[in-house]
Design a protein around this motif. Structure first.
Motif, PDB file in Angstrom:
ATOM      1  N   ASP A 106       0.857  -1.176   0.000  1.00 23.46           N
ATOM      2  CA  ASP A 106       0.000   0.000   0.000  1.00 23.46           C
ATOM      3  C   ASP A 106       0.903   1.238   0.000  1.00 23.46           C
ATOM      4  OD1 ASP A 106      -2.073   1.795   0.262  1.00 23.46           O
ATOM      5  OD2 ASP A 106      -2.320   1.459   2.422  1.00 23.46           O
ATOM      6  N   PRO A 107       0.877   2.045  -1.053  1.00 22.89           N
ATOM      7  CA  PRO A 107       1.770   3.206  -1.121  1.00 22.89           C
ATOM      8  C   PRO A 107       1.563   4.189   0.030  1.00 22.89           C
ATOM      9  CG  PRO A 107       0.695   2.844  -3.244  1.00 22.89           C
ATOM     10  CD  PRO A 107       0.088   1.898  -2.265  1.00 22.89           C
ATOM     11  N   ASP A 108       0.328   4.354   0.471  1.00 23.66           N
ATOM     12  CA  ASP A 108       0.073   5.270   1.580  1.00 23.66           C
ATOM     13  C   ASP A 108       0.714   4.756   2.864  1.00 23.66           C
ATOM     14  OD1 ASP A 108      -1.418   6.952  -0.067  1.00 23.66           O
ATOM     15  OD2 ASP A 108      -3.288   5.862   0.342  1.00 23.66           O
ATOM     16  N   ASN A 109       0.656   3.447   3.070  1.00 19.82           N
ATOM     17  CA  ASN A 109       1.253   2.858   4.256  1.00 19.82           C
ATOM     18  C   ASN A 109       2.778   2.985   4.216  1.00 19.82           C
ATOM     19  OD1 ASN A 109       1.303   1.522   6.681  1.00 19.82           O
ATOM     20  ND2 ASN A 109       0.958  -0.503   5.818  1.00 19.82           N
ATOM     21  N   VAL A 110       3.369   2.770   3.049  1.00 21.73           N
ATOM     22  CA  VAL A 110       4.819   2.915   2.897  1.00 21.73           C
ATOM     23  C   VAL A 110       5.226   4.352   3.163  1.00 21.73           C
ATOM     24  CG1 VAL A 110       6.718   2.802   1.235  1.00 21.73           C
ATOM     25  CG2 VAL A 110       5.019   0.975   1.289  1.00 21.73           C
ATOM     26  N   ASN A 111       4.456   5.309   2.621  1.00 19.67           N
ATOM     27  CA  ASN A 111       4.743   6.720   2.828  1.00 19.67           C
ATOM     28  C   ASN A 111       4.657   7.081   4.309  1.00 19.67           C
ATOM     29  OD1 ASN A 111       5.413   9.282   2.027  1.00 19.67           O
ATOM     30  ND2 ASN A 111       3.289   9.902   1.652  1.00 19.67           N
ATOM     31  N   LYS A 112       3.679   6.518   4.991  1.00 21.88           N
ATOM     32  CA  LYS A 112       3.505   6.777   6.428  1.00 21.88           C
ATOM     33  C   LYS A 112       4.733   6.295   7.204  1.00 21.88           C
ATOM     34  CE  LYS A 112       0.735   5.063  10.244  1.00 21.88           C
ATOM     35  NZ  LYS A 112      -0.322   4.126  10.616  1.00 21.88           N
ATOM     36  N   HIS A 113       5.211   5.089   6.880  1.00 21.38           N
ATOM     37  CA  HIS A 113       6.374   4.548   7.579  1.00 21.38           C
ATOM     38  C   HIS A 113       7.634   5.352   7.259  1.00 21.38           C
ATOM     39  CE1 HIS A 113       4.471   1.141   9.446  1.00 21.38           C
ATOM     40  NE2 HIS A 113       3.935   0.779   8.295  1.00 21.38           N
ATOM     41  N   LEU A 114       7.781   5.786   6.026  1.00 20.51           N
ATOM     42  CA  LEU A 114       8.936   6.606   5.675  1.00 20.51           C
ATOM     43  C   LEU A 114       8.906   7.946   6.402  1.00 20.51           C
ATOM     44  CD1 LEU A 114       9.285   5.911   1.848  1.00 20.51           C
ATOM     45  CD2 LEU A 114      10.767   5.116   3.689  1.00 20.51           C
ATOM     46  N   ASP A 115       7.725   8.529   6.569  1.00 20.49           N
ATOM     47  CA  ASP A 115       7.599   9.774   7.326  1.00 20.49           C
ATOM     48  C   ASP A 115       7.991   9.563   8.788  1.00 20.49           C
ATOM     49  OD1 ASP A 115       6.802  11.214   5.119  1.00 20.49           O
ATOM     50  OD2 ASP A 115       4.646  11.060   5.566  1.00 20.49           O
ATOM     51  N   GLN A 116       7.598   8.416   9.350  1.00 19.73           N
ATOM     52  CA  GLN A 116       7.971   8.109  10.735  1.00 19.73           C
ATOM     53  C   GLN A 116       9.479   7.962  10.872  1.00 19.73           C
ATOM     54  OE1 GLN A 116       5.683   4.606  11.657  1.00 19.73           O
ATOM     55  NE2 GLN A 116       3.897   5.779  12.310  1.00 19.73           N
ATOM     56  N   ILE A 117      10.104   7.284   9.922  1.00 17.98           N
ATOM     57  CA  ILE A 117      11.555   7.110   9.962  1.00 17.98           C
ATOM     58  C   ILE A 117      12.240   8.462   9.804  1.00 17.98           C
ATOM     59  CG2 ILE A 117      13.524   6.145   8.697  1.00 17.98           C
ATOM     60  CD1 ILE A 117      11.712   3.718   8.068  1.00 17.98           C
ATOM     61  N   ASN A 118      11.729   9.284   8.906  1.00 18.34           N
ATOM     62  CA  ASN A 118      12.294  10.616   8.710  1.00 18.34           C
ATOM     63  C   ASN A 118      12.186  11.440   9.985  1.00 18.34           C
ATOM     64  OD1 ASN A 118      13.451  12.789   7.378  1.00 18.34           O
ATOM     65  ND2 ASN A 118      11.484  13.532   6.610  1.00 18.34           N
ATOM     66  N   GLY A 119      11.056  11.357  10.657  1.00 13.36           N
ATOM     67  CA  GLY A 119      10.887  12.081  11.921  1.00 13.36           C
ATOM     68  C   GLY A 119      11.854  11.600  12.984  1.00 13.36           C
ATOM     69  N   ALA A 120      12.051  10.299  13.065  1.00 17.61           N
ATOM     70  CA  ALA A 120      12.982   9.758  14.048  1.00 17.61           C
ATOM     71  C   ALA A 120      14.408  10.220  13.756  1.00 17.61           C
ATOM     72  CB  ALA A 120      12.915   8.234  14.058  1.00 17.61           C
ATOM     73  N   LEU A 121      14.795  10.200  12.486  1.00 17.03           N
ATOM     74  CA  LEU A 121      16.139  10.656  12.124  1.00 17.03           C
ATOM     75  C   LEU A 121      16.311  12.145  12.398  1.00 17.03           C
ATOM     76  CD1 LEU A 121      16.729   8.686   8.814  1.00 17.03           C
ATOM     77  CD2 LEU A 121      17.780   8.269  11.038  1.00 17.03           C
ATOM     78  N   THR A 122      15.272  12.932  12.172  1.00 14.56           N
ATOM     79  CA  THR A 122      15.331  14.369  12.465  1.00 14.56           C
ATOM     80  C   THR A 122      15.516  14.589  13.960  1.00 14.56           C
ATOM     81  OG1 THR A 122      13.907  14.827  10.563  1.00 14.56           O
ATOM     82  CG2 THR A 122      14.079  16.553  12.239  1.00 14.56           C
ATOM     83  N   ASN A 123      14.798  13.830  14.774  1.00 14.06           N
ATOM     84  CA  ASN A 123      14.943  13.957  16.231  1.00 14.06           C
ATOM     85  C   ASN A 123      16.354  13.583  16.681  1.00 14.06           C
ATOM     86  OD1 ASN A 123      12.308  14.789  16.509  1.00 14.06           O
ATOM     87  ND2 ASN A 123      11.536  12.750  16.996  1.00 14.06           N
TER      88      ASN A 123
END
Length: 140
Positions: free
Chosen positions: A85-102
């Motif tokens: 599901d592209p939306d689900n993949v995008n959601k997980h990538l956003d979470q990873i991006n947020g974690a890396l930003t933190n």
């Protein structure tokens, strides 16, 4: 339950021996017990190089498996991608991006403090002076 898995393993081992009849002759010649061979099969599995000692060419089976398994692997990969599901993949990538930003923000907050502590912990005679040139070294 344990006897059921042992019985299943024994059936699989017997099938393995049937697939490799050259193994029977080697076991008889070396005087090994089938119990020991079964234990080796349980410990190492069917694809281990130990079976070459019994006259089984493991690599021959691998070559045939490789060509068919590569086609199957590609097919499984394509099926996996199509089910994503592209939306689900995008959601997980956003979470990873947020974690890396933190993590980046935390490191940025810690690093200036450490460099400031390092400079302030130097003795006064080692502190750089304004307009001071670094020492020069001459060759002998």
């Amino acid at each position: 339950m344990a006897s059921q898995t042992t019985a299943d393993a024994l059936k699989q081992f017997k099938a393995f021996v049937r697939e490799h009849p050259e193994m029977v002759q080697t076991v008889r010649e070396e005087g090994k017990s089938w119990k020991d061979v079964f234990e080796e099969w349980v410990l190492f599995g069917e694809d281990h190089e130990i079976w070459e000692d019994y006259g089984i060419d493991i690599r021959k089976g691998e070559a045939e498996e490789t060509s068919s398994s590569q086609g199957e692997s590609i097919q499984h990969f394509i099926e996996f991608i199509s089910r994503m599901d592209p939306d689900n993949v995008n959601k997980h990538l956003d979470q990873i991006n947020g974690a890396l930003t933190n993590i980046h923000d935390i490191i940025t907050q810690i690093m200036p403090q450490r460099s400031h502590q390092y400079i302030s912990s130097r003795p006064a005679h080692m502190m750089p002076q304004a307009g001071q040139q670094p020492p020069t070294f001459k060759r002998d």
